[in-house]
Design a protein around this motif. Structure first.
Motif, mmCIF file in Angstrom:
data_model
loop_
_atom_site.group_PDB
_atom_site.id
_atom_site.type_symbol
_atom_site.label_atom_id
_atom_site.label_comp_id
_atom_site.label_asym_id
_atom_site.label_seq_id
_atom_site.Cartn_x
_atom_site.Cartn_y
_atom_site.Cartn_z
ATOM 1 N N GLN A 273 -17.671 47.198 -38.442
ATOM 2 C CA GLN A 273 -16.461 46.440 -38.791
ATOM 3 C C GLN A 273 -15.847 46.960 -40.089
ATOM 4 N N HIS A 274 -16.688 47.394 -41.015
ATOM 5 C CA HIS A 274 -16.183 47.917 -42.282
ATOM 6 C C HIS A 274 -15.451 49.247 -42.087
ATOM 7 N N ILE A 275 -15.961 50.065 -41.180
ATOM 8 C CA ILE A 275 -15.291 51.327 -40.861
ATOM 9 C C ILE A 275 -13.942 51.056 -40.198
ATOM 10 N N GLU A 276 -13.923 50.105 -39.280
ATOM 11 C CA GLU A 276 -12.670 49.766 -38.590
ATOM 12 C C GLU A 276 -11.621 49.251 -39.580
ATOM 13 N N LYS A 277 -12.040 48.393 -40.501
ATOM 14 C CA LYS A 277 -11.098 47.865 -41.501
ATOM 15 C C LYS A 277 -10.611 48.977 -42.426
ATOM 16 N N PHE A 278 -11.513 49.877 -42.794
ATOM 17 C CA PHE A 278 -11.191 51.013 -43.662
ATOM 18 C C PHE A 278 -10.103 51.878 -43.024
ATOM 19 N N ILE A 279 -10.266 52.181 -41.737
ATOM 20 C CA ILE A 279 -9.280 53.007 -41.037
ATOM 21 C C ILE A 279 -7.971 52.242 -40.828
ATOM 22 N N HIS A 280 -8.097 50.967 -40.513
ATOM 23 C CA HIS A 280 -6.906 50.157 -40.233
ATOM 24 C C HIS A 280 -6.034 49.987 -41.477
ATOM 25 N N LEU A 281 -6.652 49.675 -42.619
ATOM 26 C CA LEU A 281 -5.884 49.447 -43.847
ATOM 27 C C LEU A 281 -5.519 50.743 -44.549
ATOM 28 N N GLY A 282 -6.409 51.729 -44.493
ATOM 29 C CA GLY A 282 -6.169 52.968 -45.224
ATOM 30 C C GLY A 282 -6.627 52.851 -46.669
ATOM 31 N N LEU A 283 -6.452 53.922 -47.434
ATOM 32 C CA LEU A 283 -6.875 53.956 -48.841
ATOM 33 C C LEU A 283 -5.801 53.288 -49.688
ATOM 34 N N VAL A 284 -5.822 51.956 -49.706
ATOM 35 C CA VAL A 284 -4.787 51.198 -50.399
ATOM 36 C C VAL A 284 -5.417 50.259 -51.419
ATOM 37 N N GLY A 285 -4.671 50.035 -52.502
ATOM 38 C CA GLY A 285 -5.091 49.060 -53.492
ATOM 39 C C GLY A 285 -4.326 47.774 -53.363
ATOM 40 N N SER A 286 -3.287 47.784 -52.541
ATOM 41 C CA SER A 286 -2.448 46.615 -52.293
ATOM 42 C C SER A 286 -1.845 46.746 -50.903
ATOM 43 N N LEU A 287 -1.573 45.618 -50.279
ATOM 44 C CA LEU A 287 -0.907 45.638 -48.972
ATOM 45 C C LEU A 287 0.601 45.690 -49.125
ATOM 46 N N ASN A 288 1.080 45.548 -50.354
ATOM 47 C CA ASN A 288 2.514 45.566 -50.627
ATOM 48 C C ASN A 288 2.967 46.989 -50.958
ATOM 49 N N ILE A 289 2.899 47.860 -49.962
ATOM 50 C CA ILE A 289 3.316 49.245 -50.128
ATOM 51 C C ILE A 289 4.254 49.614 -48.987
ATOM 52 N N SER A 290 4.951 50.715 -49.136
ATOM 53 C CA SER A 290 5.928 51.118 -48.124
ATOM 54 C C SER A 290 5.216 51.585 -46.856
ATOM 55 N N PRO A 291 5.892 51.504 -45.708
ATOM 56 C CA PRO A 291 5.290 51.966 -44.442
ATOM 57 C C PRO A 291 4.883 53.438 -44.495
#
Length: 295
Positions: A165-183
């Motif tokens: 599940q951690h791998i799936e979340k890692f790939i899904h979110l990407g290397l981000v520090g915030s979800l408020n970033i451009s597409p």
């Protein structure tokens, strides 16, 4: 108290880790104790002659003599001191049992460090001052880089327990520090996360005699930990709330290190139980590849 039976080097290593955690330099410790900077460095090399010196150092570093001697728990309220202590313990280890989200930082690529710095800049936390990281966070990144560089010359056997599940979340979110970033930035970071998983696959194929992973579909602990061994001797166990994956955290929480046989036993037993029923070897490789294909 007689210090002849004490591990001087380990005391010196703890002193350095606690000094870093307290954001103090050698000059500040020297001024507090009324000694030279060179004397402080000698103390951190384990050249300690009197218990009175340890008592003064413990007070200065907001800890106890027992902790410096390795009797009590070591507590680290910031990632800088904790990861310095991790670096020290890894240098003396021949085997490491690790559970970190999404997987051990030691198994990331060289490119990951630049992304980690960018992720920390994106977080809304005390690590950021203006558009730059604060000095303590930069020091943490330098210590992490040193940990990884050291492993190029001294690579203990690494057993890394991974939750799918951690791998799936890692790939899904990407290397981000915030979800408020451009597409477009989000897409770039998702691709970067995929590259890290591919790098992990490469390591598992190229260094399978040294690096092993087990990937479990079971729920695994939210608190991360690492167990250090020198041959068959268990040295310590460390547990941390700090995160170096997506949505990282290096400032909030308290990590600890212990050489307690009971603490080591319970964490090793938990690790072994999860490892036994997890996918390993070629099965783990297939599971990672299948996960990449699904995303």
């Amino acid at each position: 108290m007689n210090l002849t039976s004490i591990d001087y080097l380990a005391i010196g290593q703890r002193l350095r880790a606690y000094r870093i955690a307290a954001s103090l330099n050698a000059e500040q410790i020297a001024a507090e104790l009324g000694i030279s900077r060179a004397a402080v460095y000698r103390l951190e090399k384990g050249e300690i002659k009197k218990i009175e010196t340890l008592e003064r150092l413990a007070q200065c570093l907001n800890t106890t003599v027992e902790t410096l001697l390795g009797v009590g728990m070591e507590y680290y309220p910031h990632a800088s001191g904790f990861f310095e202590r991790m670096r020290q313990l890894e240098e003396g280890s021949t085997r490491i049992y690790s559970h970190f989200e999404p997987f051990s930082y030691l198994l990331t690529s060289e490119k990951y460090d630049a992304y980690l710095q960018q992720m920390l800049l994106e977080t809304d936390s005390t690590t950021v001052q203006g558009d730059k990281l604060d000095p303590k966070s930069l020091q943490t990144l330098a210590i992490l880089s040193e940990r990884k560089s050291h492993l190029n010359t001294h690579l203990p056997k690494i057993h890394n327990l991974i939750g799918i599940q951690h791998i799936e979340k890692f790939i899904h979110l990407g290397l981000v520090g915030s979800l408020n970033i451009s597409p477009s930035t989000r897409m770039e970071r998702v691709l970067a996360a995929r590259q890290e998983v591919k790098y992990l696959l490469h390591l598992l194929e190229e260094k399978k005699d040294i690096v092993q992973v087990a990937i479990t579909k079971q729920t695994i602990p939210s608190s991360t930990f690492q167990i250090f061994y020198n041959d068959s001797e268990a040295l310590s166990v460390a547990s941390s709330p700090f995160r170096l994956g997506e949505l990282p955290n290096i400032s909030a929480g308290v990590a600890w290190v212990s050489s307690s046989k009971e603490a080591i036993h319970h964490h090793q037993s938990l690790f072994d139980a999860l490892w036994e029923n997890a996918a390993k070897g070629d099965d783990a490789l297939r599971l990672l590849r299948d996960t990449l294909e699904r995303y």
